[in-house]
Enzyme design. Structure first.
Site, PDB file in Angstrom:
ATOM      1  N   ASP A  47       0.843  -1.208   0.000  1.00  0.00           N
ATOM      2  CA  ASP A  47       0.000   0.000   0.000  1.00  0.00           C
ATOM      3  C   ASP A  47       0.878   1.258   0.000  1.00  0.00           C
ATOM      4  O   ASP A  47       0.672   2.183  -0.800  1.00  0.00           O
ATOM      5  CB  ASP A  47      -0.892   0.047   1.249  1.00  0.00           C
ATOM      6  N   GLU A  70      -5.133   7.467   0.501  1.00  0.00           N
ATOM      7  CA  GLU A  70      -5.541   6.782   1.729  1.00  0.00           C
ATOM      8  C   GLU A  70      -4.453   6.754   2.808  1.00  0.00           C
ATOM      9  O   GLU A  70      -4.744   6.934   3.983  1.00  0.00           O
ATOM     10  CB  GLU A  70      -5.971   5.340   1.415  1.00  0.00           C
ATOM     11  N   ASP A 135      -6.360   5.250  -4.095  1.00  0.00           N
ATOM     12  CA  ASP A 135      -6.341   4.118  -3.171  1.00  0.00           C
ATOM     13  C   ASP A 135      -5.277   3.166  -3.714  1.00  0.00           C
ATOM     14  O   ASP A 135      -5.477   2.492  -4.719  1.00  0.00           O
ATOM     15  CB  ASP A 135      -7.709   3.420  -3.111  1.00  0.00           C
ATOM     16  N   ILE A 137      -3.887   0.377  -2.680  1.00  0.00           N
ATOM     17  CA  ILE A 137      -4.439  -0.981  -2.742  1.00  0.00           C
ATOM     18  C   ILE A 137      -5.832  -0.896  -2.140  1.00  0.00           C
ATOM     19  O   ILE A 137      -5.980  -0.622  -0.952  1.00  0.00           O
ATOM     20  CB  ILE A 137      -3.606  -2.015  -1.948  1.00  0.00           C
ATOM     21  N   ASP A 138      -6.834  -1.073  -2.984  1.00  0.00           N
ATOM     22  CA  ASP A 138      -8.197  -1.135  -2.477  1.00  0.00           C
ATOM     23  C   ASP A 138      -8.515  -2.609  -2.293  1.00  0.00           C
ATOM     24  O   ASP A 138      -8.256  -3.419  -3.176  1.00  0.00           O
ATOM     25  CB  ASP A 138      -9.153  -0.499  -3.486  1.00  0.00           C
ATOM     26  N   THR A 140      -7.391  -4.326   0.686  1.00  0.00           N
ATOM     27  CA  THR A 140      -6.155  -4.885   1.272  1.00  0.00           C
ATOM     28  C   THR A 140      -6.409  -6.284   1.841  1.00  0.00           C
ATOM     29  O   THR A 140      -5.560  -7.171   1.728  1.00  0.00           O
ATOM     30  CB  THR A 140      -5.600  -3.951   2.364  1.00  0.00           C
ATOM     31  N   ASP A 295     -12.373   5.132  -2.604  1.00  0.00           N
ATOM     32  CA  ASP A 295     -12.974   3.804  -2.801  1.00  0.00           C
ATOM     33  C   ASP A 295     -13.998   3.796  -3.931  1.00  0.00           C
ATOM     34  O   ASP A 295     -14.537   2.732  -4.262  1.00  0.00           O
ATOM     35  CB  ASP A 295     -13.647   3.326  -1.506  1.00  0.00           C
TER      36      ASP A 295
HETATM   37  N1  LIG Z   1     -17.992  -0.191   7.665  1.00  0.00           N
HETATM   38  C1  LIG Z   1     -17.605  -0.098   6.401  1.00  0.00           C
HETATM   39  N2  LIG Z   1     -18.524   0.047   5.422  1.00  0.00           N
HETATM   40  C2  LIG Z   1     -18.157   0.139   4.148  1.00  0.00           C
HETATM   41  N3  LIG Z   1     -16.864   0.103   3.724  1.00  0.00           N
HETATM   42  C3  LIG Z   1     -15.881  -0.019   4.644  1.00  0.00           C
HETATM   43  C4  LIG Z   1     -16.206  -0.128   6.017  1.00  0.00           C
HETATM   44  N4  LIG Z   1     -15.049  -0.246   6.717  1.00  0.00           N
HETATM   45  C5  LIG Z   1     -14.041  -0.201   5.798  1.00  0.00           C
HETATM   46  N5  LIG Z   1     -14.520  -0.077   4.542  1.00  0.00           N
HETATM   47  C6  LIG Z   1     -13.774   0.043   3.289  1.00  0.00           C
HETATM   48  O1  LIG Z   1     -14.243  -0.819   2.315  1.00  0.00           O
HETATM   49  C7  LIG Z   1     -13.221  -0.939   1.329  1.00  0.00           C
HETATM   50  C8  LIG Z   1     -13.201  -2.319   0.794  1.00  0.00           C
HETATM   51  O2  LIG Z   1     -14.401  -2.510   0.223  1.00  0.00           O
HETATM   52  P1  LIG Z   1     -14.848  -3.928  -0.312  1.00  0.00           P
HETATM   53  O3  LIG Z   1     -15.551  -4.583   0.809  1.00  0.00           O
HETATM   54  O4  LIG Z   1     -15.738  -3.541  -1.451  1.00  0.00           O
HETATM   55  O5  LIG Z   1     -13.615  -4.625  -0.746  1.00  0.00           O
HETATM   56  C9  LIG Z   1     -11.938  -0.600   1.970  1.00  0.00           C
HETATM   57  O6  LIG Z   1     -11.390   0.530   1.355  1.00  0.00           O
HETATM   58  C10 LIG Z   1     -12.336  -0.354   3.397  1.00  0.00           C
HETATM   59  O7  LIG Z   1     -11.648   0.691   3.957  1.00  0.00           O
HETATM   60  P2  LIG Z   1     -10.245   0.452   4.712  1.00  0.00           P
HETATM   61  O8  LIG Z   1      -9.206   0.760   3.716  1.00  0.00           O
HETATM   62  O9  LIG Z   1     -10.248   1.429   5.798  1.00  0.00           O
HETATM   63  O10 LIG Z   1     -10.225  -0.989   5.167  1.00  0.00           O
HETATM   64 MG   LIG Z   2     -10.171   1.041  -0.318  1.00  0.00          MG
HETATM   65 MG   LIG Z   3      -6.537   0.910   0.429  1.00  0.00          MG
HETATM   66 MG   LIG Z   4      -7.284   0.429   3.763  1.00  0.00          MG
END
Ligand SMILES: Nc1ncnc2c1ncn2[C@@H]1O[C@H](COP(=O)(O)O)[C@@H](O)[C@H]1OP(=O)(O)O
Ligand SMILES: [Mg+2]
Ligand SMILES: [Mg+2]
Ligand SMILES: [Mg+2]
Length: 353
Positions: A47, A70, A135, A137-138, A140, A295
């Site tokens: 990331d 991010e 982002d 790495i979306d 992760t 995202d």
């Molecule tokens: N409560 C939540 N509701 C929706 N999306 C979230 C929640 N918590 C984290 N995310 C984010 O969802 C994204 C992943 O989405 P998906 O489920 O579609 O793969 C990540 O970027 C993650 O953020 P983070 O980077 O803080 O973990």
């Molecule tokens: Mg993401």
């Molecule tokens: Mg990310």
């Molecule tokens: Mg993240």
């Protein structure tokens, strides 16, 4: 007339392609340098490294643009071993086409310069001027479990997304390949890796994710849904990110019988944009969570340019002008424009909106 955003699109695609070389290196290494962030979510050396490489390319071409990304470097400034691991990756990851690599500005000067670049992603965002959303790495969690993830980059101008690029190293190259949730633990890179792109008003494309200059792109479009009952919808793997029991009730009311395809990251937007799936539902699991702009920025534009409509659960367009989060929106409903209204109606019935 020359097309708008031609240079931005080229820089963005090459920057994503280079960053994905780095994430793939990390993916194939056993030790991914995973650490926990304040909110307990994971972040890896991939990331941080990918964010540094993307920002370096943006700074080279568009030094006046703002960046909302991010990750931040604070943790790396305190952790020498982690910082050195990332620097080793960042300083040795290049595109294998000399012209393309030089076009992106070449290597980052020093470890300190790398940290400064990572921290250039701290803009508060908003509705004015040119702002990139990154982002690195979306998904992760998907990346760590060998599932889907995406390297995401979008350009907003005055709050509207104008350019969107998604690099999806673990999706099939073939736009017509069936949509599956998992790449399988024995999967190789053969036949995998795709870049989705869009420029506002110019349609959406896909091309193989390469290692040097950009490969030829093809136009993509969403699949027209003739029978709602045969549609396929995608949702998160993580039940904490999208309410999977609500989506099951929505599917039932729409007479959809295919099981949902669960995959991490904005790979869901890319998949429906090329007609591999039909509908993307992201249904709130909490009243307080605000979606982050990085995202959704690239995926929102790519789906709309492929003939889709993207709104939140109330039917409003995603509003990228509110800062680092989509503060004015709740959840996401993406579907082919012709059936989006029908889907929203059922979403609202089930959610009681
Ligand atoms: N409560 C939540 N509701 C929706 N999306 C979230 C929640 N918590 C984290 N995310 C984010 O969802 C994204 C992943 O989405 P998906 O489920 O579609 O793969 C990540 O970027 C993650 O953020 P983070 O980077 O803080 O973990
Ligand atoms: Mg993401
Ligand atoms: Mg990310
Ligand atoms: Mg993240």
């Amino acid at each position: 007339m020359t097309s708008l955003y031609t240079k931005e699109l080229e820089v963005a695609q090459l920057a994503v392609q280079r960053a994905a070389r780095l994430t793939k290196r990390v993916f194939h290494e056993k030790a991914k340098g995973t650490v926990s962030k304040d909110d307990k979510s994971p972040v890896t050396i991939g990331d941080f490294g990918a964010q540094a490489l993307i920002i370096a390319a943006l700074q080279h071409h568009f030094p006046g643009d703002e960046i909302v990304a991010e990750e931040e470097a604070a943790q790396l400034r305190e952790d020498k071993a982690l910082r050195e691991q990332i620097w080793e990756l960042v300083s040795t990851t290049k595109l294998d086409d000399v012209v393309a690599e030089r076009f992106l500005g070449g290597a980052i000067e020093s470890e300190e310069a790398m940290l400064e670049l990572i921290d250039k992603g701290g803009s508060q965002g908003g509705g004015r001027g040119r702002i990139w959303a990154i982002d690195p790495i979306d998904g992760t969690k998907g990346f760590l479990r060998g599932g889907q993830y995406a390297v995401c980059l979008g350009l907003m101008v005055d709050g509207d997304v104008k350019v969107g690029v998604l690099g999806c190293p673990n999706l099939p190259v073939d736009d017509a390949a069936p949509l599956t949730a998992d790449i399988g633990s024995n999967a190789t890179d053969e036949g995998r890796g795709v870049i989705f792109s869009a420029v506002v008003g110019q349609g959406a494309t896909s091309r193989p994710l390469g290692t040097g200059a950009l490969a030829e792109g093809k136009n993509i479009s969403m699949k027209p849904i003739t029978e709602m009952s045969s549609a396929t919808f995608c949702e998160s793997v993580e039940s904490g990110h999208s309410n999977q029991s609500d989506s099951a009730r929505i599917a039932e009311k729409l007479n959809i019988t295919n099981p949902s395809v669960r995959m991490d990251s904005q790979a869901k937007y890319g998949s429906i944009a090329r007609g591999a799936g039909d509908i993307y539902l992201r249904l709130p699991t909490s009243k307080t969570y605000q979606e982050k702009i990085w995202d959704h920025a690239a995926g929102d534009l790519i789906v709309r340019e492929a003939g889709g409509q993207v709104t939140d659960t109330t039917g409003s367009r995603l509003d990228f002008s509110k800062g680092r989060t989509l503060a004015a929106n709740k959840g996401v409903v993406a579907a082919p424009a012709a059936v989006h209204g029908q889907v929203i109606k059922v979403v609202q019935e089930v959610l009681g909106l």
